[in-house]
Design an enzyme around this catalytic site. Structure first.
Site, PDB file in Angstrom:
ATOM      1  N   ASP A 297       0.809  -1.220   0.000  1.00  0.00           N
ATOM      2  CA  ASP A 297       0.000   0.000   0.000  1.00  0.00           C
ATOM      3  C   ASP A 297       0.844   1.273   0.000  1.00  0.00           C
ATOM      4  O   ASP A 297       0.286   2.376   0.078  1.00  0.00           O
ATOM      5  CB  ASP A 297      -0.925   0.019   1.225  1.00  0.00           C
ATOM      6  CG  ASP A 297      -2.240  -0.730   0.990  1.00  0.00           C
ATOM      7  OD1 ASP A 297      -2.649  -0.866  -0.184  1.00  0.00           O
ATOM      8  OD2 ASP A 297      -2.851  -1.176   1.983  1.00  0.00           O
TER       9      ASP A 297
ATOM     10  N   ARG B 207       0.373  -1.598   7.649  1.00  0.00           N
ATOM     11  CA  ARG B 207       0.919  -0.371   7.053  1.00  0.00           C
ATOM     12  C   ARG B 207       1.844   0.393   8.004  1.00  0.00           C
ATOM     13  O   ARG B 207       2.433   1.407   7.594  1.00  0.00           O
ATOM     14  CB  ARG B 207      -0.224   0.548   6.557  1.00  0.00           C
ATOM     15  CG  ARG B 207      -1.055  -0.073   5.433  1.00  0.00           C
ATOM     16  CD  ARG B 207      -1.889   0.985   4.711  1.00  0.00           C
ATOM     17  NE  ARG B 207      -1.060   1.922   3.962  1.00  0.00           N
ATOM     18  CZ  ARG B 207      -1.518   2.976   3.288  1.00  0.00           C
ATOM     19  NH1 ARG B 207      -2.805   3.232   3.287  1.00  0.00           N
ATOM     20  NH2 ARG B 207      -0.699   3.775   2.634  1.00  0.00           N
TER      21      ARG B 207
ATOM     22  N   ARG C 282     -10.135   5.658  10.677  1.00  0.00           N
ATOM     23  CA  ARG C 282      -8.685   5.562  10.799  1.00  0.00           C
ATOM     24  C   ARG C 282      -8.131   6.597  11.796  1.00  0.00           C
ATOM     25  O   ARG C 282      -7.750   6.247  12.889  1.00  0.00           O
ATOM     26  CB  ARG C 282      -8.017   5.755   9.420  1.00  0.00           C
ATOM     27  CG  ARG C 282      -8.491   4.773   8.332  1.00  0.00           C
ATOM     28  CD  ARG C 282      -7.913   3.383   8.541  1.00  0.00           C
ATOM     29  NE  ARG C 282      -8.372   2.414   7.552  1.00  0.00           N
ATOM     30  CZ  ARG C 282      -7.729   2.107   6.424  1.00  0.00           C
ATOM     31  NH1 ARG C 282      -6.611   2.717   6.108  1.00  0.00           N
ATOM     32  NH2 ARG C 282      -8.214   1.194   5.611  1.00  0.00           N
TER      33      ARG C 282
ATOM     34  N   HIS D  34     -11.480   7.133   4.393  1.00  0.00           N
ATOM     35  CA  HIS D  34     -10.563   8.268   4.538  1.00  0.00           C
ATOM     36  C   HIS D  34     -11.296   9.520   4.059  1.00  0.00           C
ATOM     37  O   HIS D  34     -12.062   9.453   3.086  1.00  0.00           O
ATOM     38  CB  HIS D  34      -9.316   8.105   3.645  1.00  0.00           C
ATOM     39  CG  HIS D  34      -8.226   7.269   4.213  1.00  0.00           C
ATOM     40  ND1 HIS D  34      -7.513   6.377   3.438  1.00  0.00           N
ATOM     41  CD2 HIS D  34      -7.691   7.199   5.462  1.00  0.00           C
ATOM     42  CE1 HIS D  34      -6.586   5.787   4.195  1.00  0.00           C
ATOM     43  NE2 HIS D  34      -6.673   6.270   5.420  1.00  0.00           N
TER      44      HIS D  34
ATOM     45  N   CYS E 220      -5.098   9.470  -3.384  1.00  0.00           N
ATOM     46  CA  CYS E 220      -4.375   8.558  -2.494  1.00  0.00           C
ATOM     47  C   CYS E 220      -2.918   8.374  -2.940  1.00  0.00           C
ATOM     48  O   CYS E 220      -2.051   8.125  -2.119  1.00  0.00           O
ATOM     49  CB  CYS E 220      -5.027   7.179  -2.483  1.00  0.00           C
ATOM     50  SG  CYS E 220      -6.715   7.160  -1.912  1.00  0.00           S
TER      51      CYS E 220
HETATM   52  N1  ARG Z   1      -5.348   0.035   0.953  1.00  0.00           N
HETATM   53  C1  ARG Z   1      -5.116   1.333   1.496  1.00  0.00           C
HETATM   54  C2  ARG Z   1      -5.683   1.413   2.904  1.00  0.00           C
HETATM   55  O1  ARG Z   1      -6.751   0.904   3.113  1.00  0.00           O
HETATM   56  C3  ARG Z   1      -5.689   2.395   0.611  1.00  0.00           C
HETATM   57  C4  ARG Z   1      -5.356   3.778   1.066  1.00  0.00           C
HETATM   58  C5  ARG Z   1      -6.053   4.850   0.279  1.00  0.00           C
HETATM   59  N2  ARG Z   1      -5.530   6.123   0.607  1.00  0.00           N
HETATM   60  C6  ARG Z   1      -6.228   7.256   0.738  1.00  0.00           C
HETATM   61  N3  ARG Z   1      -5.584   8.374   0.934  1.00  0.00           N
HETATM   62  N4  ARG Z   1      -7.525   7.252   0.729  1.00  0.00           N
HETATM   63  O2  ARG Z   1      -5.086   1.969   3.785  1.00  0.00           O
END
Ligand code: ARG
Length: 286
Positions: free
Chosen positions: A80, A105, A150, A179, A279
């Protein structure tokens, strides 16, 4: 046409592009090997070479628009990492580091902080969970800060202290838009006249946050669920040119009506990871 406008169309102002500096990460190691958002299906195959070609078209688009694009080296085992927006939040040459929610991550946080430190930015180590520009967006002098899936609200306070700017917390409620940058697009942070300087998906927010957005941005573009579902809002604007998902055709039409120049790109392969144009892009504000 599927999109609706929040209010009667505001008088058209002349849009103006300003050159930007971005940080990106080639998706050399992109795949979907775990599931941390509803878009990700680890059992489905991914095509890394296609992801790289699509990413390259985004990179070339930014260069063609005259922007500066810096690159961070991708790391094997961090699929990612291509989603650079989550690597931090940079204003006034100060980089607030990321502190990821999920273990998968977490190593990206220090990797991005190291890059910022080596490239002349002052690094602020985060004390709280936050996923960088994914949940922190600068509109004029205000920072819109997302929470719900998040980024923790404690980090919103950290950011307010760090940058001495107003921080407005917004709560996301739809797991598909986990996000803030999947639910809001910042189109023109330079004008203060609130004439379509953001676009958003109202249903992605709780009632209180919808109220805040309606009051602050009465002339915002409201996008349709269909356009949001191809991550149409996950876009990058330089004040005139707005790089968006090619399939977000309703949003494209709204942008044109409001005097912007939408440019569609296809990042279908990266969408399998739950990410789009924005992203993949972190703005470096010096
Ligand atoms: N697979 C990543 C996650 O879920 C995608 C991140 C997408 N990033 C964003 N800025 N929306 O963390």
């Amino acid at each position: 046409m599927s999109e609706t406008l929040a209010a009667t169309t505001a008088p058209t102002t002349a849009r103006r592009a300003t050159p930007r500096s971005y940080l990106m990460c080639r998706p050399d190691f992109f795949t979907v090997s775990y599931r941390i958002n509803p878009w990700m299906h680890p059992q489905q195959p991914t095509d890394t070479a296609l992801a790289v070609r699509q990413w390259q078209s985004l990179y070339d688009t930014f260069i063609g628009l005259g922007h500066d694009v810096q690159l961070i080296d991708p790391i094997d085992g961090l699929p990612d990492m291509v989603f650079a927006a989550n690597g931090g939040f940079v204003i006034d040459n100060v980089a607030y580091g990321a502190n990821f929610t999920y273990a998968e991550r977490q190593p990206e946080g220090p990797a991005y902080m190291q890059w910022f430190g080596e490239h002349g930015f002052r690094v602020a180590e985060p004390k709280n969970i936050n996923e960088g520009e994914g949940d922190l967006m600068l509109v004029g002098d205000t920072i819109l800060a997302g929470t719900g899936f998040r980024t923790a609200t404690e980090s919103h306070r950290e950011v307010a202290d760090l940058y001495s700017r107003e921080v407005v917390s917004l709560t996301l409620v739809d797991p598909n838009f986990y996000h803030l940058d999947t639910a809001i697009a910042v189109l023109d942070p330079l004008t203060g006249d609130h004439d379509a300087n953001i676009a958003y998906l109202p249903s992605a927010f709780d009632e209180a946050s919808r109220g805040i957005l309606a009051e602050r941005y009465p002339n915002a573009i409201h996008v349709s669920p269909e356009d949001a579902a191809v991550l149409g809002l996950n876009s990058i604007s330089d004040g005139l040119n707005v790089v968006i998902a090619k399939r977000a055709t309703g949003f494209e039409a709204s942008l044109r009506e409001r005097g912007y120049n939408p440019i569609g790109v296809d990042l279908s392969e990266l969408l399998l990871g739950g990410g789009g144009v924005k992203c993949c892009t972190l703005e470096l504000r010096k």
